[in-house]
Design an enzyme around this catalytic site. Structure first.
Site, PDB file in Angstrom:
ATOM      1  N   SER A 129       0.842  -1.187   0.000  1.00  0.00           N
ATOM      2  CA  SER A 129       0.000   0.000   0.000  1.00  0.00           C
ATOM      3  C   SER A 129       0.878   1.237   0.000  1.00  0.00           C
ATOM      4  O   SER A 129       1.971   1.240   0.590  1.00  0.00           O
ATOM      5  CB  SER A 129      -0.900   0.020   1.234  1.00  0.00           C
ATOM      6  OG  SER A 129      -1.621   1.241   1.315  1.00  0.00           O
ATOM      7  N   TYR A 142      -1.960  -0.207  10.194  1.00  0.00           N
ATOM      8  CA  TYR A 142      -2.021  -0.617   8.785  1.00  0.00           C
ATOM      9  C   TYR A 142      -0.747  -0.183   8.058  1.00  0.00           C
ATOM     10  O   TYR A 142      -0.132  -0.972   7.327  1.00  0.00           O
ATOM     11  CB  TYR A 142      -3.253   0.008   8.123  1.00  0.00           C
ATOM     12  CG  TYR A 142      -3.454  -0.409   6.685  1.00  0.00           C
ATOM     13  CD1 TYR A 142      -3.942  -1.677   6.377  1.00  0.00           C
ATOM     14  CD2 TYR A 142      -3.175   0.461   5.638  1.00  0.00           C
ATOM     15  CE1 TYR A 142      -4.131  -2.065   5.053  1.00  0.00           C
ATOM     16  CE2 TYR A 142      -3.364   0.087   4.318  1.00  0.00           C
ATOM     17  CZ  TYR A 142      -3.842  -1.180   4.028  1.00  0.00           C
ATOM     18  OH  TYR A 142      -4.019  -1.561   2.722  1.00  0.00           O
TER      19      TYR A 142
END
Length: 267
Positions: A129, A142
């Protein structure tokens, strides 16, 4: 012979788009889901696999090898979102996120490496990501789990060089998927000192996903990587400003970059 592809988390979102695109291009594609029986109408087979359960990983890899005799490409796509003030996220949820986003991919990689080494060829694409390149407020866990996978790939690439096995990261920005519905988010507590900034940031994060790019953009990017003879360490896929934010982090003094992020999130 057509190349055989395994995509973890292939039942929806980016994984589904990639699987359908590669199927149309003539690849033999297998996707996975924790609840494979729900996807009998998929355009490619969906096998049962939970990246947090190593026995399901080994069983799925064996199933594919028994049927196809080869496994050429692994796309480590399965992942989970998590939001909240780090102070208020239960330790169990933090560990569960790393089990899915970091330890899970490691175990899937370990399961396919013996076959790829036997073939003296293979490609592993880890879906990370853009958030993994920076510590984002209320998405710190995250960011950390995806950032850890980015670094792991850098080390793995050097260790696998002698076996003609390639590995790369592809880091998406915001895409219109159902990741928001499946993620853990710490509740907005009335007595929390983070209630206002976390609530506003959560709304902003959700709007970014809702207005994200078409997952088919990722499918095309993955296909291009597969066609590349010697893939780069990492690729970024998303809106220009999302990708440019990584460039800015390298260029700007750290406190200036921090202020820029805080302004973006209105903190």
């Amino acid at each position: 012979m057509s190349k055989v592809v395994l995509i973890t988390g292939g039942s929806s979102g980016i994984g589904k788009s990639v699987g359908e695109f590669l199927t149309e291009k003539g690849f033999v594609v297998y996707g996975t889901s924790r609840n494979s029986e729900k996807y009998k109408d998929s355009k490619f087979p969906i096998l049962t696999l939970d990246v947090k359960k190593n026995d399901t990983i080994l069983k799925t890899v064996k199933t594919i090898l028994d049927k196809e005799g080869q496994l050429d490409i692994l796309i480590n796509n399965a992942g989970a979102g998590i939001t909240g003030p780090i102070e208020e996220i239960p330790e169990a949820e933090i560990k569960a996120n790393f089990d899915t986003n970091f330890f899970g991919p490691i175990n899937v990689i370990k399961a396919v490496l013996p076959q790829m080494r036997k073939q003296n060829s293979g490609l592993i694409i880890n879906v990370t990501s853009i958030a993994g390149y920076m510590g984002l407020p209320y998405r710190g866990i995250y960011s950390a789990s995806k950032g850890a996978l980015e670094l792991l790939t850098e080390a793995f690439r050097m260790e696998l060089k002698d076996f003609n096995i390639k590995m790369t990261n592809v880091a998406p920005g915001d895409f219109a998927t159902n990741i928001a519905s499946g993620r853990y988010h710490a509740p907005l507590l009335d007595n929390s000192p983070y209630k206002k900034p976390y609530g506003e940031t959560l709304s902003l994060i959700n709007s970014h996903v809702d207005n994200g790019s078409d997952p088919n953009v990722m499918a095309q990017a993955v296909f291009k990587i597969i066609q590349t003879k010697d893939p780069k360490v990492s690729y970024k896929v998303g809106e220009f400003l999302q990708k440019f934010s990584i460039v800015l982090k390298r260029m700007l003094p750290s406190k200036v970059y921090e202020k820029m992020l805080m302004k973006h999130y209105k903190l």
